[in-house]
Design an enzyme around this catalytic site. Structure first.
Site, PDB file in Angstrom:
ATOM      1  N   THR A  43       0.841  -1.210   0.000  1.00 39.78           N
ATOM      2  CA  THR A  43       0.000   0.000   0.000  1.00 39.78           C
ATOM      3  C   THR A  43       0.866   1.246   0.000  1.00 39.78           C
ATOM      4  O   THR A  43       0.654   2.178  -0.786  1.00 39.78           O
ATOM      5  CB  THR A  43      -0.936  -0.018   1.227  1.00 39.78           C
ATOM      6  N   GLN A  67       1.509  -9.335  -6.056  1.00 36.62           N
ATOM      7  CA  GLN A  67       1.060 -10.729  -6.202  1.00 36.62           C
ATOM      8  C   GLN A  67       1.967 -11.534  -7.135  1.00 36.62           C
ATOM      9  O   GLN A  67       1.842 -12.752  -7.203  1.00 36.62           O
ATOM     10  CB  GLN A  67      -0.383 -10.770  -6.733  1.00 36.62           C
ATOM     11  N   SER A 116       5.586  -6.343  -1.473  1.00 33.88           N
ATOM     12  CA  SER A 116       5.114  -6.471  -0.093  1.00 33.88           C
ATOM     13  C   SER A 116       5.571  -7.817   0.454  1.00 33.88           C
ATOM     14  O   SER A 116       5.236  -8.861  -0.108  1.00 33.88           O
ATOM     15  CB  SER A 116       3.590  -6.389  -0.074  1.00 33.88           C
ATOM     16  N   CYS A 123      -8.871  -7.268   1.459  1.00 36.61           N
ATOM     17  CA  CYS A 123      -9.291  -5.964   1.987  1.00 36.61           C
ATOM     18  C   CYS A 123     -10.691  -5.591   1.549  1.00 36.61           C
ATOM     19  O   CYS A 123     -11.286  -4.701   2.135  1.00 36.61           O
ATOM     20  CB  CYS A 123      -8.285  -4.876   1.649  1.00 36.61           C
TER      21      CYS A 123
END
Ligand SMILES: Cc1ncc(COP(=O)(O)O)c(C=O)c1O
Length: 380
Positions: free
Chosen positions: A70, A178, A198, A323
């Protein structure tokens, strides 16, 4: 317990936890401190940066540690848009990006930027021609994800990168949250300027991540303060987080080839077994999708109810993205692919890790059959 929700997050490797504890307890100095404890922490941070850079085949000076996907997406998109605003205020993205890209774009829209949201085809894929046609003289940033988090579609990053070789002033941002370790990508060859990672998606820790900023690409920092991370991200560095992320990335990359093959085989098994299910509609394209994500609907069954039924058998899967799964809205990705709302509302996402097995997949299939029969009986 069968954990099939690895796109939401993964279990940290034990070695990752060990390095976090060791660095946090033994080398807790602030890298900015002048004494030797600061020096030790700084050295560890540099080593982590070098390792991440090596694994991504880029220069250490192009790696910036962040708190995750994010934050990396926000720094990349807003930072690039703000710094280049005198040149233009037009950005291009797709209609199936992660919420952290969408919301960043929407925020920029509110302060006068113009955003083009590209459509996708029935497989969830952006067309390179659409990208080309959307480019204007005032376009400064294009942000396209590598792998969609809901259905696993791989976007044509290489082809978009090739197109953008003719537009050197446009910054190309790719969210590989991803994709990393599961779908190989060469940042330099694909002409990527900015790329978000991430660690908790590859068995690292939550709250750790990185942003690749190609040498020469300039961004406005979003955090002001002590000028850490070469002025791009102020705030005392999370040295233990960076070290543990480098470890997670190395372990992921070391196991990547066998892991990808294993996940691909499990996905093929799931696809084959599921195709005989009543009312099934598979949303993950058979070609050009990541090995770990498999999305499908079982017509007439509410995804939420089905997920809780599977949980009773110790099986953990997801509705859409983690999310948005608690929000009572239909999957934006599936709607953009032209899937009707009623079918989109009964969509499930299975997402694998390198450690999952075919035996687990067969157990999940059996549990799904049982749950679907039971729920359909109750509904009739
Ligand atoms: C494609 C994509 N981008 C960004 C993110 C956000 O990453 P993080 O959870 O590290 O903030 C996610 C998380 O699900 C994701 O799937």
């Amino acid at each position: 317990m069968i954990y099939f929700d690895n796109s939401a997050t993964t279990k940290p490797y034990n070695e990752v936890l060990d390095s976090f504890v060791t660095v946090s307890s033994k080398y807790f100095g602030n890298p900015s401190s002048l004494h030797s404890m600061g020096g030790q922490a700084e050295k560890l941070l540099s080593q982590a940066r070098e390792q991440v850079a090596k694994l991504l085949s880029v220069r250490p000076s192009e790696i910036y540690f962040t708190s995750g996907g994010t934050e990396s997406n926000n720094i990349a998109i807003k930072g690039a848009a703000l710094l280049n605003r005198s040149r233009g205020r037009h950005l291009i993205t797709s209609s199936v990006e992660h919420a952290s890209v969408m919301a960043a774009m929407e925020q920029l829209e509110q302060v006068g930027f113009e955003i083009t949201y590209l459509p996708v085809d029935e497989y969830g894929r952006v067309s390179v021609d659409d990208v080309k046609n959307a480019i204007r003289p005032d376009t400064t940033v294009i942000s396209i994800m590598q792998v969609n988090n809901e259905v696993g579609t791989i976007q044509p990053i290489k082809e978009i990168g090739d197109l953008l070789k003719k537009y050197p002033s446009i910054l190309f941002h790719v969210d590989t949250v991803q994709g990393i370790g599961k779908v190989p990508m060469n940042l330099y060859e694909n002409r990527v300027d900015l790329c978000s990672l991430s660690a908790h998606k590859f068995h690292g820790l939550k709250g750790t991540g990185a942003l690749f900023i190609r040498e020469g690409a300039r961004l406005a920092p979003l955090f002001s303060g002590g000028n850490q991370e070469r002025q791009m991200r102020s705030g005392t560095e999370n040295v233990a987080g960076a070290v543990s992320m480098a470890k997670a990335l190395r372990m992921t990359m070391d196991n990547s080839k066998a892991g990808i093959n294993n996940m691909r085989e499990i996905q093929t098994l799931l696809r084959g077994e599921l195709s005989s299910f009543e009312g099934v509609q598979i949303h993950t394209p058979i070609n050009g999708s990541a090995p770990h994500i498999f999305n499908f609907s079982l017509n007439g069954l509410k995804a939420e109810v089905f997920i809780h039924a599977l949980e009773q058998d110790g099986i953990f899967v997801s509705t859409t993205s983690a999310c948005s799964s608690k929000k009572k809205t239909s999957s934006k990705t599936l709607l953009a692919m032209g899937v009707p709302e009623t079918i989109a509302d009964s969509a499930f996402r299975i997402s694998l890790s390198f450690a999952n097995t075919k035996e687990e997949a067969l157990m999940v299939i059996a549990a799904m059959k049982k749950a679907a029969n039971q729920l359909r009986k109750v509904m009739n």
